[in-house]
Design an enzyme around this catalytic site. Structure first.
Site, PDB file in Angstrom:
ATOM      1  N   ASP A 109       1.762  33.984 -18.278  1.00 21.86           N
ATOM      2  CA  ASP A 109       3.047  34.521 -17.830  1.00 21.86           C
ATOM      3  C   ASP A 109       3.012  35.986 -17.446  1.00 21.86           C
ATOM      4  O   ASP A 109       4.028  36.672 -17.474  1.00 21.86           O
ATOM      5  CB  ASP A 109       4.060  34.336 -18.974  1.00 21.86           C
ATOM      6  CG  ASP A 109       3.519  34.861 -20.298  1.00 21.86           C
ATOM      7  OD1 ASP A 109       2.614  35.710 -20.256  1.00 21.86           O
ATOM      8  OD2 ASP A 109       4.014  34.426 -21.354  1.00 21.86           O
ATOM      9  N   GLU A 131      -1.538  26.854 -19.809  1.00 26.03           N
ATOM     10  CA  GLU A 131      -0.508  27.291 -20.777  1.00 26.03           C
ATOM     11  C   GLU A 131       0.887  27.203 -20.143  1.00 26.03           C
ATOM     12  O   GLU A 131       1.701  28.133 -20.211  1.00 26.03           O
ATOM     13  CB  GLU A 131      -0.780  28.702 -21.309  1.00 26.03           C
ATOM     14  CG  GLU A 131      -0.083  29.023 -22.614  1.00 26.03           C
ATOM     15  CD  GLU A 131      -0.335  30.455 -23.094  1.00 26.03           C
ATOM     16  OE1 GLU A 131       0.200  31.399 -22.492  1.00 26.03           O
ATOM     17  OE2 GLU A 131      -1.073  30.621 -24.074  1.00 26.03           O
ATOM     18  N   GLU A 145       8.132  38.042 -19.175  1.00 27.15           N
ATOM     19  CA  GLU A 145       7.243  36.862 -19.185  1.00 27.15           C
ATOM     20  C   GLU A 145       7.996  35.543 -19.055  1.00 27.15           C
ATOM     21  O   GLU A 145       7.496  34.594 -18.443  1.00 27.15           O
ATOM     22  CB  GLU A 145       6.381  36.865 -20.445  1.00 27.15           C
ATOM     23  CG  GLU A 145       5.311  37.956 -20.492  1.00 27.15           C
ATOM     24  CD  GLU A 145       5.829  39.325 -20.916  1.00 27.15           C
ATOM     25  OE1 GLU A 145       7.043  39.433 -21.253  1.00 27.15           O
ATOM     26  OE2 GLU A 145       5.051  40.289 -20.911  1.00 27.15           O
ATOM     27  N   HIS A 226       2.953  45.352 -28.494  1.00 27.93           N
ATOM     28  CA  HIS A 226       2.928  45.866 -27.116  1.00 27.93           C
ATOM     29  C   HIS A 226       4.094  45.393 -26.248  1.00 27.93           C
ATOM     30  O   HIS A 226       4.150  45.724 -25.061  1.00 27.93           O
ATOM     31  CB  HIS A 226       1.625  45.462 -26.425  1.00 27.93           C
ATOM     32  CG  HIS A 226       1.537  43.998 -26.136  1.00 27.93           C
ATOM     33  ND1 HIS A 226       2.123  43.427 -25.036  1.00 27.93           N
ATOM     34  CD2 HIS A 226       0.955  42.986 -26.799  1.00 27.93           C
ATOM     35  CE1 HIS A 226       1.891  42.117 -25.045  1.00 27.93           C
ATOM     36  NE2 HIS A 226       1.190  41.826 -26.110  1.00 27.93           N
ATOM     37  N   ARG A 228       7.123  44.821 -23.907  1.00 24.42           N
ATOM     38  CA  ARG A 228       7.971  45.749 -23.149  1.00 24.42           C
ATOM     39  C   ARG A 228       9.386  45.805 -23.686  1.00 24.42           C
ATOM     40  O   ARG A 228      10.017  46.861 -23.690  1.00 24.42           O
ATOM     41  CB  ARG A 228       8.030  45.329 -21.674  1.00 24.42           C
ATOM     42  CG  ARG A 228       6.898  45.900 -20.847  1.00 24.42           C
ATOM     43  CD  ARG A 228       6.939  45.408 -19.409  1.00 24.42           C
ATOM     44  NE  ARG A 228       5.656  45.698 -18.781  1.00 24.42           N
ATOM     45  CZ  ARG A 228       5.428  46.736 -17.967  1.00 24.42           C
ATOM     46  NH1 ARG A 228       6.395  47.534 -17.634  1.00 24.42           N
ATOM     47  NH2 ARG A 228       4.222  46.934 -17.464  1.00 24.42           N
ATOM     48  N   HIS A 258      -2.689  49.096 -28.642  1.00 22.90           N
ATOM     49  CA  HIS A 258      -2.694  48.724 -27.215  1.00 22.90           C
ATOM     50  C   HIS A 258      -2.751  49.991 -26.359  1.00 22.90           C
ATOM     51  O   HIS A 258      -2.177  51.023 -26.738  1.00 22.90           O
ATOM     52  CB  HIS A 258      -1.410  47.934 -26.943  1.00 22.90           C
ATOM     53  CG  HIS A 258      -1.372  47.192 -25.641  1.00 22.90           C
ATOM     54  ND1 HIS A 258      -1.221  47.833 -24.426  1.00 22.90           N
ATOM     55  CD2 HIS A 258      -1.440  45.873 -25.363  1.00 22.90           C
ATOM     56  CE1 HIS A 258      -1.199  46.919 -23.455  1.00 22.90           C
ATOM     57  NE2 HIS A 258      -1.335  45.719 -24.001  1.00 22.90           N
TER      58      HIS A 258
HETATM   59  C1  UD1 Z   1       0.712  42.972 -19.912  1.00 26.21           C
HETATM   60  C2  UD1 Z   1       1.570  41.768 -19.537  1.00 26.21           C
HETATM   61  C3  UD1 Z   1       2.034  41.040 -20.787  1.00 26.21           C
HETATM   62  C4  UD1 Z   1       0.864  40.708 -21.694  1.00 26.21           C
HETATM   63  C5  UD1 Z   1       0.076  41.986 -21.984  1.00 26.21           C
HETATM   64  C6  UD1 Z   1      -1.141  41.672 -22.814  1.00 26.21           C
HETATM   65  C7  UD1 Z   1       2.995  41.821 -17.548  1.00 26.21           C
HETATM   66  C8  UD1 Z   1       4.272  42.248 -16.958  1.00 26.21           C
HETATM   67  N1  UD1 Z   1       2.752  42.200 -18.803  1.00 26.21           N
HETATM   68  O1  UD1 Z   1       1.548  43.898 -20.584  1.00 26.21           O
HETATM   69  O2  UD1 Z   1       2.677  39.829 -20.407  1.00 26.21           O
HETATM   70  O3  UD1 Z   1       1.363  40.165 -22.888  1.00 26.21           O
HETATM   71  O4  UD1 Z   1      -0.347  42.574 -20.747  1.00 26.21           O
HETATM   72  O5  UD1 Z   1      -1.688  42.826 -23.373  1.00 26.21           O
HETATM   73  O6  UD1 Z   1       2.215  41.189 -16.907  1.00 26.21           O
HETATM   74  N2  UD1 Z   1      -3.367  50.148 -19.973  1.00 26.21           N
HETATM   75  C9  UD1 Z   1      -4.556  50.820 -19.963  1.00 26.21           C
HETATM   76  N3  UD1 Z   1      -5.723  50.094 -20.076  1.00 26.21           N
HETATM   77  C10 UD1 Z   1      -5.735  48.748 -20.203  1.00 26.21           C
HETATM   78  C11 UD1 Z   1      -4.503  48.070 -20.237  1.00 26.21           C
HETATM   79  C12 UD1 Z   1      -3.326  48.769 -20.098  1.00 26.21           C
HETATM   80  O7  UD1 Z   1      -4.596  52.031 -19.864  1.00 26.21           O
HETATM   81  O8  UD1 Z   1      -6.804  48.158 -20.319  1.00 26.21           O
HETATM   82  C13 UD1 Z   1      -2.103  50.908 -19.824  1.00 26.21           C
HETATM   83  C14 UD1 Z   1      -1.888  51.437 -18.407  1.00 26.21           C
HETATM   84  O9  UD1 Z   1      -1.255  52.679 -18.470  1.00 26.21           O
HETATM   85  C15 UD1 Z   1      -0.937  50.390 -17.813  1.00 26.21           C
HETATM   86  C16 UD1 Z   1      -0.094  50.059 -19.016  1.00 26.21           C
HETATM   87  O10 UD1 Z   1      -1.003  50.056 -20.126  1.00 26.21           O
HETATM   88  O11 UD1 Z   1      -0.182  50.863 -16.729  1.00 26.21           O
HETATM   89  C17 UD1 Z   1       0.679  48.793 -18.938  1.00 26.21           C
HETATM   90  O12 UD1 Z   1      -0.130  47.693 -18.579  1.00 26.21           O
HETATM   91  P1  UD1 Z   1       0.615  46.351 -18.048  1.00 26.21           P
HETATM   92  O13 UD1 Z   1      -0.417  45.318 -17.784  1.00 26.21           O
HETATM   93  O14 UD1 Z   1       1.558  46.676 -16.961  1.00 26.21           O
HETATM   94  O15 UD1 Z   1       1.536  45.949 -19.258  1.00 26.21           O
HETATM   95  P2  UD1 Z   1       1.186  45.437 -20.692  1.00 26.21           P
HETATM   96  O16 UD1 Z   1       2.212  46.014 -21.601  1.00 26.21           O
HETATM   97  O17 UD1 Z   1      -0.241  45.621 -20.982  1.00 26.21           O
HETATM   98  N1  UDP Z   2      -7.028  41.061 -29.134  1.00 31.28           N
HETATM   99  C1  UDP Z   2      -8.263  41.687 -29.059  1.00 31.28           C
HETATM  100  N2  UDP Z   2      -8.354  42.977 -29.493  1.00 31.28           N
HETATM  101  C2  UDP Z   2      -7.312  43.667 -30.009  1.00 31.28           C
HETATM  102  C3  UDP Z   2      -6.054  43.013 -30.074  1.00 31.28           C
HETATM  103  C4  UDP Z   2      -5.957  41.704 -29.621  1.00 31.28           C
HETATM  104  O1  UDP Z   2      -9.248  41.107 -28.609  1.00 31.28           O
HETATM  105  O2  UDP Z   2      -7.475  44.822 -30.395  1.00 31.28           O
HETATM  106  C5  UDP Z   2      -6.919  39.677 -28.623  1.00 31.28           C
HETATM  107  C6  UDP Z   2      -6.329  38.679 -29.585  1.00 31.28           C
HETATM  108  O3  UDP Z   2      -7.358  38.028 -30.288  1.00 31.28           O
HETATM  109  C7  UDP Z   2      -5.559  37.721 -28.684  1.00 31.28           C
HETATM  110  C8  UDP Z   2      -5.209  38.567 -27.478  1.00 31.28           C
HETATM  111  O4  UDP Z   2      -6.018  39.729 -27.541  1.00 31.28           O
HETATM  112  O5  UDP Z   2      -6.389  36.671 -28.233  1.00 31.28           O
HETATM  113  C9  UDP Z   2      -3.768  38.947 -27.476  1.00 31.28           C
HETATM  114  O6  UDP Z   2      -3.550  39.851 -26.461  1.00 31.28           O
HETATM  115  P1  UDP Z   2      -2.230  40.713 -26.336  1.00 31.28           P
HETATM  116  O7  UDP Z   2      -1.605  40.873 -27.666  1.00 31.28           O
HETATM  117  O8  UDP Z   2      -2.608  41.932 -25.570  1.00 31.28           O
HETATM  118  O9  UDP Z   2      -1.343  39.823 -25.363  1.00 31.28           O
HETATM  119  P2  UDP Z   2      -0.383  38.570 -25.579  1.00 31.28           P
HETATM  120  O10 UDP Z   2      -1.142  37.496 -26.241  1.00 31.28           O
HETATM  121  O11 UDP Z   2       0.815  39.032 -26.346  1.00 31.28           O
HETATM  122  O12 UDP Z   2       0.004  38.218 -24.169  1.00 31.28           O
END
Ligand code: UD1
Ligand code: UDP
Length: 384
Positions: A109, A131, A145, A226, A228, A258
């Site tokens: 999602d 999923e 999501e 994490h 939003r 995160h």
């Molecule tokens: C995203 C997904 C969410 C998912 C989550 C898993 C959307 C809208 N959101 O949220 O559904 O549950 O990932 O973790 O698709 N950033 C870094 N390095 C990284 C990752 C993120 O610096 O490796 C920072 C960046 O500033 C980036 C921000 O996090 O702009 C947000 O990343 P984004 O993918 O937009 O949102 P998440 O909160 O990670």
């Molecule tokens: N995870 C990881 N390292 C971390 C935190 C989470 O590998 O420090 C893994 C965790 O095992 C799970 C996935 O990341 O499989 C969850 O990701 P996240 O919480 O970012 O996203 P969501 O599942 O909420 O979309």
């Protein structure tokens, strides 16, 4: 007119499947399918990563040995939903035009899943949704999501539901029932894979030894957050609950934070320097599996953790108002606690101080699958 030679080549050409993903959880839940397609001569497996995440995605690609054919490298610091989505659509569209796959596979999602599926739909390429069918029933929790997965579900050709509950949700939305299949969740396949890897190579998960020694004799609470919809007030509330729990001298919190700046700023501000709290960078998957193994309980708003913790018999207090994964709650291993600090502290304290309450939750359940979801998905892709 089709001659015999053309027909032969048409029947022997492998099915070209392009998987499109971009974040940590998508990579975890799709690497088993990348491995499976690579090892199956019926398929030509291709991978496009959007780079919606960078560091956290690369951690998974590294451990799983996945080398993408396309990497759009789209991540921007503190990216907006509309800017990200626009870049995803145009970027993935170009890859689809170049690859012309028989199937596009997306997972879950995220913005990448939604935009990847939409770009495929615009080209009339069938989409397989891994999923499929998760629904909280509230378009603001989780946000965005819930709407992302409904968009994919409105036109996918193959809905790969992890559970019967998810399949039923799709049927209620009048999705053609012949396109819905219950496969289990590939997260359990990934978990089995990583546990087997760690058994063969224990050093892959030995990097927490220093923290384990520092917190010896204490009970570990593992943390992730994490969402939003929790930014701002929700994150502040979660941080204040952690401060209160960490004031106990029999407890330590290991919190891989995160990389989203909206999470890091609050947690660094409110929790850095506390004796019983380790704020650390995101763990790679083997080390996160180790954290799940050593913790007494998890506090999390993550989707994946709600699936992994029950599989390992670890109670998880879910810091959300609703969940699209009711199976963990029904199994008794997960409990919704929202983001009110009093409630989080009360429920965690109950689990820490009442052995009967703890034992009632700490039993391994696998409502999300038997670890063989990927094989079922492969056969469904082959059959159509
Ligand atoms: C995203 C997904 C969410 C998912 C989550 C898993 C959307 C809208 N959101 O949220 O559904 O549950 O990932 O973790 O698709 N950033 C870094 N390095 C990284 C990752 C993120 O610096 O490796 C920072 C960046 O500033 C980036 C921000 O996090 O702009 C947000 O990343 P984004 O993918 O937009 O949102 P998440 O909160 O990670
Ligand atoms: N995870 C990881 N390292 C971390 C935190 C989470 O590998 O420090 C893994 C965790 O095992 C799970 C996935 O990341 O499989 C969850 O990701 P996240 O919480 O970012 O996203 P969501 O599942 O909420 O979309």
């Amino acid at each position: 007119m089709v001659n015999a030679l053309d027909m032969t080549s048409a029947t022997t050409r492998p099915i070209k499947v392009l998987q499109v993903f971009g974040t940590r959880p998508e990579a975890i839940k799709l690497f088993p399918l990348v491995h499976a397609l690579d090892g199956d001569s019926r398929f030509e497996g291709r991978v496009c990563v959007s780079g919606q995440h960078r560091g956290m995605l690369d951690q998974v690609l590294d451990i799983a040995g996945v080398v993408p054919h396309h990497d759009l490298d789209l991540m921007q610091p503190d990216q907006t939903l509309d800017g990200l989505t626009a870049n995803l659509l145009t970027g993935i569209g170009k890859v689809l035009d170049a690859e012309r796959p028989d199937w596009v596979v997306v997972q879950g999602d995220t913005a990448t899943a939604m935009a990847g599926a939409l770009a495929a739909y615009y080209r009339k390429i069938p989409v397989a949704h891994v999923e499929a069918g998760l629904r909280s029933g509230d378009i603001h929790h989780p946000w965005p999501e819930e709407v992302n997965r409904k968009i994919v579900g409105s036109f996918a050709a193959l809905h790969l539901a992890p559970t019967e509950t998810a399949a039923a949700a799709l049927r209620r939305e009048n999705v053609d029932p012949t396109t819905i299949h219950v496969t289990g969740n590939t997260v359990i396949d990934a978990l089995h894979w990583v546990i087997a890897r760690i058994e063969r190579e224990p050093t892959l998960a030995s990097g927490l030894a220093g923290l384990e020694a520092r917190f010896a004799g204490k009970r570990i609470i593992g943390m992730t957050t994490h969402r939003r919809e929790n930014f701002g007030e929700g994150m502040e509330a979660i941080a204040s609950a952690v401060r209160r729990l960490a004031a106990r001298d029999d407890v330590a919190v290991i919190f891989p934070v995160h990389l989203n700046p909206n999470v890091r700023a609050v947690m660094n501000d409110r929790l850095a320097g506390l004796d019983n709290v380790a704020l650390i960078d995101p763990l790679d998957y083997p080390h996160f599996a180790r954290l799940l193994d050593i913790c007494t309980l998890m506090l999390s708003d993550s989707g994946g953790v709600q699936e992994e913790a029950p599989a390992l018999g670890k109670p998880v207090l879910v810091m959300r108002e609703t969940t699209e994964r009711p199976e963990g709650v029904e199994a008794g291993t997960a409990q919704l606690v929202g983001t009110d600090p009093d409630r989080i502290v009360a429920e965690a304290t109950r689990l820490l101080d009442d052995p009967a309450a703890y034992e009632a939750m700490a039993r391994a359940h696998n409502p999300f699958g038997d670890g063989r979801a990927t094989g079922r998905i492969v056969e469904l892709l082959a059959a159509r």
